[in-house]
Design a protein around this motif. Structure first.
Motif, PDB file in Angstrom:
ATOM      1  N   ILE A 155       0.836  -1.204   0.000  1.00 53.70           N
ATOM      2  CA  ILE A 155       0.000   0.000   0.000  1.00 53.70           C
ATOM      3  C   ILE A 155       0.868   1.250   0.000  1.00 53.70           C
ATOM      4  CG2 ILE A 155      -1.533   1.374   1.476  1.00 53.70           C
ATOM      5  CD1 ILE A 155      -2.748  -1.327   2.422  1.00 53.70           C
ATOM      6  N   SER A 156       1.890   1.227   0.839  1.00 53.47           N
ATOM      7  CA  SER A 156       2.748   2.404   0.961  1.00 53.47           C
ATOM      8  C   SER A 156       3.572   2.619  -0.299  1.00 53.47           C
ATOM      9  CB  SER A 156       3.681   2.242   2.168  1.00 53.47           C
ATOM     10  OG  SER A 156       2.934   2.068   3.341  1.00 53.47           O
ATOM     11  N   GLU A 157       4.062   1.520  -0.860  1.00 54.01           N
ATOM     12  CA  GLU A 157       4.852   1.648  -2.092  1.00 54.01           C
ATOM     13  C   GLU A 157       4.008   2.267  -3.199  1.00 54.01           C
ATOM     14  OE1 GLU A 157       8.098   0.954  -2.609  1.00 54.01           O
ATOM     15  OE2 GLU A 157       8.230   0.591  -0.469  1.00 54.01           O
ATOM     16  N   GLN A 158       2.739   1.875  -3.259  1.00 57.57           N
ATOM     17  CA  GLN A 158       1.857   2.430  -4.277  1.00 57.57           C
ATOM     18  C   GLN A 158       1.555   3.900  -4.004  1.00 57.57           C
ATOM     19  OE1 GLN A 158      -2.181   1.051  -4.213  1.00 57.57           O
ATOM     20  NE2 GLN A 158      -2.563   1.619  -6.334  1.00 57.57           N
ATOM     21  N   ALA A 159       1.251   4.189  -2.754  1.00 55.97           N
ATOM     22  CA  ALA A 159       0.845   5.560  -2.418  1.00 55.97           C
ATOM     23  C   ALA A 159       2.013   6.537  -2.458  1.00 55.97           C
ATOM     24  CB  ALA A 159       0.200   5.577  -1.042  1.00 55.97           C
ATOM     25  N   LEU A 160       3.211   6.040  -2.211  1.00 56.75           N
ATOM     26  CA  LEU A 160       4.387   6.922  -2.181  1.00 56.75           C
ATOM     27  C   LEU A 160       5.252   6.736  -3.425  1.00 56.75           C
ATOM     28  CD1 LEU A 160       5.384   6.526   1.584  1.00 56.75           C
ATOM     29  CD2 LEU A 160       3.913   8.247   0.540  1.00 56.75           C
ATOM     30  N   TYR A 161       4.655   6.198  -4.465  1.00 52.73           N
ATOM     31  CA  TYR A 161       5.404   5.873  -5.677  1.00 52.73           C
ATOM     32  C   TYR A 161       6.188   7.072  -6.211  1.00 52.73           C
ATOM     33  CZ  TYR A 161       6.380   4.310 -10.425  1.00 52.73           C
ATOM     34  OH  TYR A 161       7.010   3.984 -11.594  1.00 52.73           O
ATOM     35  N   GLY A 162       5.560   8.226  -6.172  1.00 54.78           N
ATOM     36  CA  GLY A 162       6.195   9.416  -6.736  1.00 54.78           C
ATOM     37  C   GLY A 162       7.226  10.059  -5.833  1.00 54.78           C
ATOM     38  N   LEU A 163       7.370   9.528  -4.636  1.00 54.57           N
ATOM     39  CA  LEU A 163       8.330  10.101  -3.689  1.00 54.57           C
ATOM     40  C   LEU A 163       9.626   9.310  -3.785  1.00 54.57           C
ATOM     41  CD1 LEU A 163       8.674  12.206  -1.407  1.00 54.57           C
ATOM     42  CD2 LEU A 163       7.954  10.431   0.191  1.00 54.57           C
ATOM     43  N   ARG A 164      10.578   9.843  -4.505  1.00 49.40           N
ATOM     44  CA  ARG A 164      11.820   9.119  -4.750  1.00 49.40           C
ATOM     45  C   ARG A 164      13.017  10.009  -4.460  1.00 49.40           C
ATOM     46  NH1 ARG A 164      11.176   4.510  -7.848  1.00 49.40           N
ATOM     47  NH2 ARG A 164       9.026   4.141  -8.484  1.00 49.40           N
TER      48      ARG A 164
ATOM     49  N   LEU B 185       7.752  12.858  -9.927  1.00 45.19           N
ATOM     50  CA  LEU B 185       6.324  12.601  -9.762  1.00 45.19           C
ATOM     51  C   LEU B 185       5.818  11.548 -10.742  1.00 45.19           C
ATOM     52  CD1 LEU B 185       5.091  16.290  -9.368  1.00 45.19           C
ATOM     53  CD2 LEU B 185       5.344  14.592  -7.577  1.00 45.19           C
TER      54      LEU B 185
END
Lengths: 160, 203
Positions: free
Chosen positions: B10-19, B117
């Motif tokens: 869930i977190s990987e999906q929701a924070l996908y754009g945070l790199r 993003l």
């Protein structure tokens, strides 16, 4: 492992854990910078295979310092400059996911840490105890109490 | 209801754009070099030109972030002088946006922010937003994004949390939502781009 490889492998984890903890992208980037600057400047002797644990330990220490600032506690997950959403046919699921993420973010710091390390980053109880310098029993207790709080927060969800 | 066991996914999906991107890396290298006095980081190999560019980029990033008024506690940011009168109050945009002309290469910065993003040219299939007719098709979206990439200017301040939002539907089904207001769009930095918004509203 050199800086470039460590950054490539773990910087995003550091950034995301910090963001998850603090709920603020700018602060999370500050923390990530601090962690890797410390790595570069101090050049600690990292045990092979435990580089990520060291990085996240330093990350959480830094997050804890920042979290003590009262103003920061007012920042909640969902306030960053952008949000991500899946395709419209998954909106219902996203709502559930966001509820879980926000509930985790809303946990007291000592619970949030163990939940993030265990459920998000996949460390076991012994590894977390070593990272946080606390007893394994304390880690287990915090995980148990965190689950109970989340269950209550998410209205009696039995799947937790 | 989502389970804790799914928290990672869930977190990987929701924070996908945070790199952690190259811009942050350069910022780290610059800060470390500064802190170490320039001669201690033997494991970090930088040619002369990129090092100079990295320093400039990092300085620009630090100044932009400091101007955003997001509450810096980072070492570098503390050392950046910011006049209180030029910082947006709270999260509101400054009444008179001030051009940030110190950035050495704004196009690169903007490209990096878009990339972080997930908004890559050719990957956006639909753009929609409040008061804007939906733009459909990868080519049409790409053309619009090229206007943004080539004509945007970093400005001081950040958009309010109740700003309108633009949705970018990506080819993998994700939707990236970013705030906008009039001719300004908020990525990591706040950007002004009249050409992009004119084209968006009149397409």
């Amino acid at each position: 492992m050199g800086f470039d490889e460590l950054y490539e492998r773990y910087a995003t984890d550091v950034l995301r854990v910090a963001y998850y903890y603090l709920g603020d992208r700018s602060q999370a980037e500050d923390v990530t910078q601090d962690v890797f600057v410390r790595l570069l400047v101090n050049q600690p002797a990292l045990e092979a295979g435990k580089e990520k644990a060291w990085l996240l330990k330093v990350t959480l220490n830094r997050c804890r310092d920042l979290w003590r600032g009262a103003w920061l506690k007012k920042v909640v997950l969902g306030h960053p400059a952008f949000e991500l959403f899946p395709a419209p046919d998954e909106i219902g699921k996203v709502a559930e996911n966001q509820a879980l993420m926000e509930a985790v973010h809303g946990l007291p710091a000592e619970f949030r840490e163990v939940v993030l390390l265990h459920y998000y980053q996949g460390f076991n109880v012994a590894e977390i105890a070593d990272m946080l310098d606390i007893a394994e029993g304390t880690v287990s207790s915090r995980l148990s109490r965190a689950r109970a709080r989340l269950k209550k927060e998410l209205k009696g969800d039995d799947s937790l | 209801m989502s389970s804790l066991e799914q928290l990672k996914d869930i977190s990987e999906q929701a924070l996908y754009g945070l790199r952690a991107n190259d811009q942050l890396k350069e910022r780290i290298l610059s800060a470390a070099e500064k802190e170490s006095g320039g001669g201690k980081l033997i494991s970090v190999q930088f040619s002369r030109a990129p090092r100079a560019m990295a320093s400039l980029c990092a300085l620009a990033a630090v100044m932009v972030l400091a101007f955003l008024g997001l509450g810096s506690l980072g070492g570098d940011r503390r050392e950046t002088e910011v006049k209180p009168s030029t910082v947006a109050a709270g999260s509101r945009m400054a009444e008179s946006p001030v051009s940030f002309s110190a950035a050495p290469n704004e196009a690169d910065t903007l490209a990096s922010e878009l990339q972080s993003l997930g908004i890559a040219p050719g990957e956006v299939e639909r753009i929609s937003g409040s008061g804007i007719d939906e733009v459909r098709g990868a080519q049409a979206c790409k053309d619009l994004l090229s206007l943004l990439s080539s004509g945007a200017e970093a400005i001081v301040g950040s958009l309010p949390q109740d700003a309108e939002t633009l949705d970018f539907l990506l080819s993998d089904g994700r939707v990236v939502t970013v705030p906008f207001e009039e001719n300004r769009i908020q990525l990591v930095t706040c950007w002004s781009c009249p050409a992009f918004f004119d084209a968006l509203r009149n397409h």
